[in-house]
Design a protein around this motif. Structure first.
Motif, PDB file in Angstrom:
ATOM      1  N   VAL A 105     -23.396 -44.029 -45.394  1.00  0.00           N
ATOM      2  CA  VAL A 105     -22.118 -44.094 -46.105  1.00  0.00           C
ATOM      3  C   VAL A 105     -21.554 -42.689 -46.280  1.00  0.00           C
ATOM      4  CG1 VAL A 105     -21.006 -44.688 -48.283  1.00  0.00           C
ATOM      5  CG2 VAL A 105     -22.736 -46.201 -47.330  1.00  0.00           C
ATOM      6  N   GLY A 106     -20.287 -42.538 -45.949  1.00  0.00           N
ATOM      7  CA  GLY A 106     -19.616 -41.262 -46.129  1.00  0.00           C
ATOM      8  C   GLY A 106     -19.651 -40.349 -44.931  1.00  0.00           C
ATOM      9  N   SER A 107     -20.484 -40.649 -43.929  1.00  0.00           N
ATOM     10  CA  SER A 107     -20.526 -39.796 -42.747  1.00  0.00           C
ATOM     11  C   SER A 107     -19.271 -40.023 -41.911  1.00  0.00           C
ATOM     12  CB  SER A 107     -21.779 -40.083 -41.913  1.00  0.00           C
ATOM     13  OG  SER A 107     -21.832 -41.433 -41.498  1.00  0.00           O
ATOM     14  N   CYS A 108     -18.805 -38.964 -41.260  1.00  0.00           N
ATOM     15  CA  CYS A 108     -17.552 -39.013 -40.496  1.00  0.00           C
ATOM     16  C   CYS A 108     -17.836 -38.809 -39.013  1.00  0.00           C
ATOM     17  CB  CYS A 108     -16.581 -37.954 -40.989  1.00  0.00           C
ATOM     18  SG  CYS A 108     -16.050 -38.215 -42.706  1.00  0.00           S
ATOM     19  N   TRP A 109     -17.114 -39.537 -38.180  1.00  0.00           N
ATOM     20  CA  TRP A 109     -17.336 -39.518 -36.738  1.00  0.00           C
ATOM     21  C   TRP A 109     -16.017 -39.609 -35.994  1.00  0.00           C
ATOM     22  CZ3 TRP A 109     -22.411 -38.994 -35.238  1.00  0.00           C
ATOM     23  CH2 TRP A 109     -23.376 -39.294 -36.198  1.00  0.00           C
ATOM     24  N   SER A 110     -16.013 -39.076 -34.784  1.00  0.00           N
ATOM     25  CA  SER A 110     -14.944 -39.388 -33.845  1.00  0.00           C
ATOM     26  C   SER A 110     -15.278 -40.732 -33.208  1.00  0.00           C
ATOM     27  CB  SER A 110     -14.848 -38.321 -32.749  1.00  0.00           C
ATOM     28  OG  SER A 110     -14.472 -37.076 -33.286  1.00  0.00           O
ATOM     29  N   PHE A 111     -14.265 -41.525 -32.913  1.00  0.00           N
ATOM     30  CA  PHE A 111     -14.535 -42.830 -32.297  1.00  0.00           C
ATOM     31  C   PHE A 111     -13.614 -43.061 -31.111  1.00  0.00           C
ATOM     32  CE2 PHE A 111     -11.001 -43.981 -35.059  1.00  0.00           C
ATOM     33  CZ  PHE A 111     -10.295 -44.912 -34.299  1.00  0.00           C
ATOM     34  N   ARG A 112     -14.083 -43.925 -30.222  1.00  0.00           N
ATOM     35  CA  ARG A 112     -13.255 -44.432 -29.130  1.00  0.00           C
ATOM     36  C   ARG A 112     -13.501 -45.927 -29.015  1.00  0.00           C
ATOM     37  NH1 ARG A 112     -12.765 -41.348 -23.517  1.00  0.00           N
ATOM     38  NH2 ARG A 112     -11.422 -40.128 -24.906  1.00  0.00           N
ATOM     39  N   LEU A 113     -12.431 -46.663 -28.827  1.00  0.00           N
ATOM     40  CA  LEU A 113     -12.504 -48.116 -28.715  1.00  0.00           C
ATOM     41  C   LEU A 113     -11.446 -48.584 -27.739  1.00  0.00           C
ATOM     42  CD1 LEU A 113     -13.224 -51.069 -29.724  1.00  0.00           C
ATOM     43  CD2 LEU A 113     -11.429 -50.709 -31.446  1.00  0.00           C
ATOM     44  N   THR A 114     -11.845 -49.348 -26.738  1.00  0.00           N
ATOM     45  CA  THR A 114     -10.891 -50.060 -25.899  1.00  0.00           C
ATOM     46  C   THR A 114     -10.889 -51.512 -26.354  1.00  0.00           C
ATOM     47  OG1 THR A 114     -11.119 -48.618 -23.971  1.00  0.00           O
ATOM     48  CG2 THR A 114     -10.343 -50.848 -23.562  1.00  0.00           C
ATOM     49  N   ALA A 115      -9.705 -52.032 -26.665  1.00  0.00           N
ATOM     50  CA  ALA A 115      -9.628 -53.353 -27.274  1.00  0.00           C
ATOM     51  C   ALA A 115      -8.447 -54.143 -26.727  1.00  0.00           C
ATOM     52  CB  ALA A 115      -9.513 -53.217 -28.796  1.00  0.00           C
ATOM     53  N   ASN A 116      -8.431 -55.409 -27.094  1.00  0.00           N
ATOM     54  CA  ASN A 116      -7.388 -56.351 -26.715  1.00  0.00           C
ATOM     55  C   ASN A 116      -6.705 -56.835 -28.005  1.00  0.00           C
ATOM     56  OD1 ASN A 116      -7.448 -59.839 -25.866  1.00  0.00           O
ATOM     57  ND2 ASN A 116      -5.866 -58.395 -25.269  1.00  0.00           N
ATOM     58  N   PRO A 117      -5.762 -56.021 -28.554  1.00  0.00           N
ATOM     59  CA  PRO A 117      -5.135 -56.400 -29.832  1.00  0.00           C
ATOM     60  C   PRO A 117      -4.196 -57.591 -29.651  1.00  0.00           C
ATOM     61  CG  PRO A 117      -4.865 -54.045 -29.337  1.00  0.00           C
ATOM     62  CD  PRO A 117      -5.282 -54.721 -28.080  1.00  0.00           C
ATOM     63  N   VAL A 118      -4.516 -58.677 -30.324  1.00  0.00           N
ATOM     64  CA  VAL A 118      -3.713 -59.898 -30.189  1.00  0.00           C
ATOM     65  C   VAL A 118      -3.429 -60.481 -31.566  1.00  0.00           C
ATOM     66  CG1 VAL A 118      -4.609 -60.451 -27.893  1.00  0.00           C
ATOM     67  CG2 VAL A 118      -5.775 -61.337 -29.922  1.00  0.00           C
ATOM     68  N   HIS A 119      -2.459 -61.364 -31.605  1.00  0.00           N
ATOM     69  CA  HIS A 119      -2.186 -62.156 -32.797  1.00  0.00           C
ATOM     70  C   HIS A 119      -1.765 -63.535 -32.342  1.00  0.00           C
ATOM     71  CE1 HIS A 119       2.416 -61.445 -32.778  1.00  0.00           C
ATOM     72  NE2 HIS A 119       1.927 -61.012 -31.639  1.00  0.00           N
ATOM     73  N   HIS A 120      -1.684 -64.459 -33.276  1.00  0.00           N
ATOM     74  CA  HIS A 120      -1.322 -65.838 -32.949  1.00  0.00           C
ATOM     75  C   HIS A 120       0.055 -66.148 -33.524  1.00  0.00           C
ATOM     76  CE1 HIS A 120      -5.686 -65.888 -32.376  1.00  0.00           C
ATOM     77  NE2 HIS A 120      -5.480 -66.899 -31.573  1.00  0.00           N
ATOM     78  N   GLY A 240     -13.788 -54.186 -26.697  1.00  0.00           N
ATOM     79  CA  GLY A 240     -14.622 -54.373 -27.883  1.00  0.00           C
ATOM     80  C   GLY A 240     -15.681 -53.323 -28.132  1.00  0.00           C
ATOM     81  N   LEU A 241     -16.012 -52.504 -27.120  1.00  0.00           N
ATOM     82  CA  LEU A 241     -17.069 -51.513 -27.291  1.00  0.00           C
ATOM     83  C   LEU A 241     -16.530 -50.258 -27.958  1.00  0.00           C
ATOM     84  CD1 LEU A 241     -19.828 -50.258 -26.926  1.00  0.00           C
ATOM     85  CD2 LEU A 241     -19.278 -49.799 -24.531  1.00  0.00           C
ATOM     86  N   MET A 242     -17.026 -49.988 -29.173  1.00  0.00           N
ATOM     87  CA  MET A 242     -16.692 -48.763 -29.895  1.00  0.00           C
ATOM     88  C   MET A 242     -17.870 -47.813 -29.796  1.00  0.00           C
ATOM     89  SD  MET A 242     -15.911 -48.167 -33.987  1.00  0.00           S
ATOM     90  CE  MET A 242     -14.156 -48.569 -33.926  1.00  0.00           C
ATOM     91  N   THR A 243     -17.589 -46.551 -29.512  1.00  0.00           N
ATOM     92  CA  THR A 243     -18.625 -45.515 -29.498  1.00  0.00           C
ATOM     93  C   THR A 243     -18.238 -44.419 -30.471  1.00  0.00           C
ATOM     94  OG1 THR A 243     -17.543 -44.506 -27.560  1.00  0.00           O
ATOM     95  CG2 THR A 243     -19.449 -45.945 -27.147  1.00  0.00           C
ATOM     96  N   LEU A 244     -19.263 -43.734 -30.997  1.00  0.00           N
ATOM     97  CA  LEU A 244     -19.068 -42.662 -31.963  1.00  0.00           C
ATOM     98  C   LEU A 244     -19.609 -41.358 -31.405  1.00  0.00           C
ATOM     99  CD1 LEU A 244     -20.260 -44.451 -35.241  1.00  0.00           C
ATOM    100  CD2 LEU A 244     -17.971 -44.450 -34.216  1.00  0.00           C
ATOM    101  N   ALA A 245     -19.041 -40.273 -31.860  1.00  0.00           N
ATOM    102  CA  ALA A 245     -19.495 -38.939 -31.481  1.00  0.00           C
ATOM    103  C   ALA A 245     -19.271 -38.007 -32.657  1.00  0.00           C
ATOM    104  CB  ALA A 245     -18.741 -38.422 -30.251  1.00  0.00           C
ATOM    105  N   PRO A 246     -20.043 -36.923 -32.756  1.00  0.00           N
ATOM    106  CA  PRO A 246     -19.824 -35.977 -33.868  1.00  0.00           C
ATOM    107  C   PRO A 246     -18.403 -35.430 -33.854  1.00  0.00           C
ATOM    108  CG  PRO A 246     -21.904 -35.530 -32.756  1.00  0.00           C
ATOM    109  CD  PRO A 246     -21.182 -36.535 -31.921  1.00  0.00           C
ATOM    110  N   VAL A 247     -17.855 -35.239 -35.043  1.00  0.00           N
ATOM    111  CA  VAL A 247     -16.502 -34.676 -35.155  1.00  0.00           C
ATOM    112  C   VAL A 247     -16.543 -33.213 -34.782  1.00  0.00           C
ATOM    113  CG1 VAL A 247     -14.602 -34.171 -36.734  1.00  0.00           C
ATOM    114  CG2 VAL A 247     -15.882 -36.304 -36.973  1.00  0.00           C
ATOM    115  N   ARG A 248     -15.689 -32.807 -33.864  1.00  0.00           N
ATOM    116  CA  ARG A 248     -15.635 -31.422 -33.445  1.00  0.00           C
ATOM    117  C   ARG A 248     -14.786 -30.608 -34.413  1.00  0.00           C
ATOM    118  NH1 ARG A 248     -14.815 -31.822 -26.846  1.00  0.00           N
ATOM    119  NH2 ARG A 248     -16.764 -32.938 -26.409  1.00  0.00           N
TER     120      ARG A 248
END
Length: 248
Positions: A105-120, A240-248
């Motif tokens: 809790v509280g740790s910070c990361w860079s993230f990347r996510l490729t997703a399919n944002p949809v709504h109904h 759907g795959l999210m990956t994290l990396a240390p914040v530069r």
């Protein structure tokens, strides 16, 4: 759990075929697990994502419960001669569990996510709802913001000095996510392909986008489930795959 990175040789004909067909690439990824049969509906979830960093720099990332064997992918879309050297097998797999267990809790990361944002949506009263893609960056960002808390993270916000507009709002008074949050949406792609090789072919259409940004962990267990199970729809087609990396 395992995290695998495979560099795609974009000069190969086989690579170009896989890169233009999410259905073919999904089949190739699933063929990396000799203990998993195509008809096994109870097999553990396998997530994958393509990162197009440059024209000739494309990486395939895979998160899986078991260690993959990507020999066939090296032969189709890698560097077979270089892979003959044990030091450069063509892909790199590491245990993902130690990293997942370190999330706090509280740790910070860079993230990347490729997703399919949809709504109904329902166009007329009485009609069934229809799944429809979000097409604007504002609504695509809102799609991710709506899922952040239950997914175990919070998108970081910019400081007042970093924002171009007061309180992150446009001149019309509407919230500008791009000016408020440390997040960008890029690389929107409209994909259309046939599902299946035999019998009647079902057409599949997807809109995918890639999110890059910074986040703070709010619920480590929920975030672990997100990193392992994916976020959103179309997971079989590289979403759907999210990956994290240390914040530069």
């Amino acid at each position: 759990m395992h995290l695998t990175r495979f560099r795609v040789n974009t000069a190969r004909t086989g690579a170009r075929r896989l890169l233009t067909s999410p259905q073919s690439l999904h089949a190739a990824v699933m063929s990396s697990f000799p203990g998993t049969l195509p008809t096994d509906d109870n097999a553990p979830r396998v997530l994958w994502r393509l990162d197009h960093n440059a024209r000739a720099e494309v990486f395939l990332y895979v998160v899986s419960a078991t260690r993959p064997d990507m020999t066939h992918l090296v032969e189709q879309a890698g560097w077979p001669s270089a892979a003959s050297d044990p030091e450069t097998p063509g892909w790199h797999t590491r245990s993902y569990t130690p990293f997942l267990e370190r999330l706090a809790v509280g740790s910070c990361w860079s993230f990347r996510l490729t997703a399919n944002p949809v709504h109904h949506i329902r166009r007329k009263d009485g009609e069934p709802t229809k799944r429809t893609a979000h097409l604007t960056a504002h609504h695509q960002m809102q799609w991710l913001l709506d899922r952040q808390e239950r997914s175990g993270f919070r998108i970081s916000q910019k400081t007042a000095a970093q924002r171009l507009l007061p309180a992150g709002r446009t001149h019309q008074g509407h919230e500008d996510h791009g000016d408020r949050y440390e997040m960008v949406v890029r690389d929107q792609r409209s994909l259309s392909f046939s599902k299946g090789k035999t019998g009647p072919h079902k057409a599949v259409s997807l809109v995918t986008v890639t999110f890059d940004g910074h986040l703070e962990v709010t619920d480590p267990e929920a975030l672990r489930r997100t990193l392992i199970g994916g976020l959103g729809k179309a997971k079989a087609y590289g979403c759907g795959l999210m990956t994290l990396a240390p914040v530069r």
